[in-house]
Scaffold this motif. Sequence first.
Motif, mmCIF file in Angstrom:
data_model
loop_
_atom_site.group_PDB
_atom_site.id
_atom_site.type_symbol
_atom_site.label_atom_id
_atom_site.label_comp_id
_atom_site.label_asym_id
_atom_site.label_seq_id
_atom_site.Cartn_x
_atom_site.Cartn_y
_atom_site.Cartn_z
ATOM 1 N N LYS A 72 32.480 -70.062 34.312
ATOM 2 C CA LYS A 72 33.502 -69.388 34.827
ATOM 3 C C LYS A 72 33.443 -67.993 34.171
ATOM 4 O O LYS A 72 33.754 -66.981 35.053
ATOM 5 C CB LYS A 72 34.906 -69.948 34.184
ATOM 6 C CG LYS A 72 36.114 -69.230 34.592
ATOM 7 C CD LYS A 72 37.403 -69.653 34.076
ATOM 8 C CE LYS A 72 38.796 -68.884 34.437
ATOM 9 N NZ LYS A 72 39.810 -69.740 33.920
ATOM 10 N N ASP A 73 33.204 -67.694 33.059
ATOM 11 C CA ASP A 73 33.281 -66.434 32.518
ATOM 12 C C ASP A 73 31.913 -65.487 33.268
ATOM 13 O O ASP A 73 31.958 -64.465 33.483
ATOM 14 C CB ASP A 73 32.634 -66.301 31.035
ATOM 15 C CG ASP A 73 34.059 -66.912 30.057
ATOM 16 O OD1 ASP A 73 35.053 -66.452 30.824
ATOM 17 O OD2 ASP A 73 33.960 -67.024 28.980
ATOM 18 N N ARG A 75 30.757 -66.438 36.239
ATOM 19 C CA ARG A 75 31.205 -65.955 37.784
ATOM 20 C C ARG A 75 31.997 -64.707 37.755
ATOM 21 O O ARG A 75 31.969 -63.785 38.726
ATOM 22 C CB ARG A 75 31.724 -67.162 38.475
ATOM 23 C CG ARG A 75 30.874 -68.424 38.344
ATOM 24 C CD ARG A 75 29.885 -67.979 39.481
ATOM 25 N NE ARG A 75 29.001 -69.002 39.594
ATOM 26 C CZ ARG A 75 27.682 -69.364 40.287
ATOM 27 N NH1 ARG A 75 27.477 -68.106 40.705
ATOM 28 N NH2 ARG A 75 26.963 -70.061 40.303
ATOM 29 N N THR A 76 32.870 -64.598 36.525
ATOM 30 C CA THR A 76 34.075 -63.478 36.481
ATOM 31 C C THR A 76 33.095 -62.147 36.230
ATOM 32 O O THR A 76 33.389 -61.326 36.925
ATOM 33 C CB THR A 76 34.778 -63.682 35.591
ATOM 34 O OG1 THR A 76 35.718 -65.017 35.786
ATOM 35 C CG2 THR A 76 35.843 -62.728 35.338
ATOM 36 N N GLU A 79 31.636 -61.032 39.344
ATOM 37 C CA GLU A 79 32.420 -60.174 40.462
ATOM 38 C C GLU A 79 32.879 -58.704 39.888
ATOM 39 O O GLU A 79 32.677 -57.712 40.538
ATOM 40 C CB GLU A 79 33.801 -60.961 40.427
ATOM 41 C CG GLU A 79 33.461 -62.513 41.036
ATOM 42 C CD GLU A 79 33.223 -61.931 42.689
ATOM 43 O OE1 GLU A 79 33.852 -61.141 43.202
ATOM 44 O OE2 GLU A 79 32.475 -63.006 43.089
ATOM 45 N N ASN A 80 32.701 -58.577 38.589
ATOM 46 C CA ASN A 80 33.191 -57.259 37.845
ATOM 47 C C ASN A 80 31.927 -56.316 38.089
ATOM 48 O O ASN A 80 32.033 -55.189 38.027
ATOM 49 C CB ASN A 80 33.576 -57.504 36.490
ATOM 50 C CG ASN A 80 34.807 -58.190 36.032
ATOM 51 O OD1 ASN A 80 35.848 -57.882 36.901
ATOM 52 N ND2 ASN A 80 35.152 -58.857 35.176
#
Length: 329
Positions: A72-73, A75-76, A79-80
């Motif tokens: 999850k981290d 993928r985030t 995106e950033n």
Amino acid sequence: MSLLGTLKGFGVTEIFQLISQQMKTGTLVLTSPESTISLVFDNGVIQGIKSDQWEIDPRADILIKGGFLSEKDYRTALENEKKNSHRWHDILINQGKIKQTFLDRASNVVIKTTLLQVFQWKEGNYRFEDWEVDLENALSCHIPSEGVILDTLRIIDEWPMIKQKIPPVDYCPVTIMPLTEEIVKKYSLGAVDMHIFDLIDEKRSVESIVRQSLEPPFEALSSLVRLIDTGLVEVFPQGTKEIRDSSIARRILLTKIKRVSSYVLLVLTAGILFFLGEPRIFTGIGIPKEITDCIRTQQELAQDYARRGISLSGLDTGTDTRLSSSSRE
């Protein structure tokens, strides 16, 4: 100058040797039926590596599987990454989600694993372009080609022997005794050996230990095999705690028996030496009668000289003979 050909006619080892000896700068593209790998060189030193098989950054994959990063981290962060100029790993390091040390170790695993894979290719093509240097999307590194050749060939040579000793990946290693400085010196254990030993907790499987070590698989498995061969570690199927405990208890008992046996042997040896040594002179046990008679005569003469106040150092041969005859009379 451009070089190209097939790996059947000119192997990967020979290509790397040529690039190293001539200190070439450019990009080497190696193609096999499975994948294409590109390596960027600068004066014979590898500066970057990339593969068309990397769907995501291979370092992220290693960190996720090792439990150092959540998907999850990651993928985030990706995106950033699209919204600003920072790379995903820089974002996570700034956020404290991963450590630079872990990222560097993951890079080392990817590079060594990829190079090991390439050096075993027997089919495919190669192309070296000395004007094409592109580090975009490549994993940066700084590795002299000569060192890569020696290290990789060593691994290829040792792997068959190590492979046949590797336990099933779902087995759980168990430490038999604590790791002391004396043991480390006795078995010449290195940093990787001690790192693998520290990861053993009776719950992690062989596969988990290799992933969480952030060591190249060959190095991690070689260390585990070394620990098993020295008797410091044993492996058991998951869920067999009773068997593990029984084996450990048996090993500890045998160790104690060996120590006690050593002490008993030492005491027996000392007793035998005492029995066969100096006391025999006084007891006469095991000594021929002629020798004991001679010793007794000499003792009697010495006592006689002492009663008469005669100094032994002042005697000559003639005096000794006369005194001996007189004493016997």
